[in-house]
Design a protein around this motif. Structure first.
Motif, PDB file in Angstrom:
ATOM      1  N   LYS A  71       0.835  -1.207   0.000  1.00 11.95           N
ATOM      2  CA  LYS A  71       0.000   0.000   0.000  1.00 11.95           C
ATOM      3  C   LYS A  71       0.867   1.253   0.000  1.00 11.95           C
ATOM      4  N   ASN A  80       1.039   4.126  -2.843  1.00  7.51           N
ATOM      5  CA  ASN A  80       0.740   5.518  -2.509  1.00  7.51           C
ATOM      6  C   ASN A  80       1.864   6.454  -2.930  1.00  7.51           C
ATOM      7  N   PRO A 125      -5.323   7.782  -0.508  1.00  9.84           N
ATOM      8  CA  PRO A 125      -4.252   6.820  -0.238  1.00  9.84           C
ATOM      9  C   PRO A 125      -4.810   5.552   0.403  1.00  9.84           C
TER      10      PRO A 125
END
Length: 104
Positions: free
Chosen positions: A72, A76, A102
């Motif tokens: 993740k 982002n 995000p």
């Protein structure tokens, strides 16, 4: 002045750019090859939109993402960098509204 919104959408591969007008000359969602951006940035945006699709558990889309914290964060960071590059390449005649949420 041209205006696009920047966000990733589950099920939409190939772009993260959405004109305000569905009758935009750039398509809706925007087709990257219609925009005045370089091939490298277009490839990055295309790759990000494809990568984003794997953040969804397609067996149960409203459930948690199958991605871990590290993936993740990598996504982002690259998504933010792509937005900044996009704004720089498009220049002052364009507004790119940041609607990216995000992944957390």
């Amino acid at each position: 002045m041209e205006r696009l919104r920047y966000f990733f959408e589950a099920g939409v591969v190939g772009t993260a750019l959405w004109p305000d007008d569905v009758d935009s000359p750039y398509g809706y969602p925007a087709e990257l090859d219609r925009l005045p951006i370089g091939a490298a940035l277009a490839a990055e945006l295309d790759g990000l939109s494809e990568w984003f699709q794997s953040s969804v558990d397609w067996d149960y889309p409203p459930g948690p993402s199958p991605w871990g914290r590290d993936e993740k964060e990598r996504f982002n960071v690259r998504a933010r960098a792509a937005l900044e590059a996009l704004r720089a390449e498009l220049g002052p005649g364009w507004t790119v509204v940041d609607r990216f949420r995000p992944l957390d």
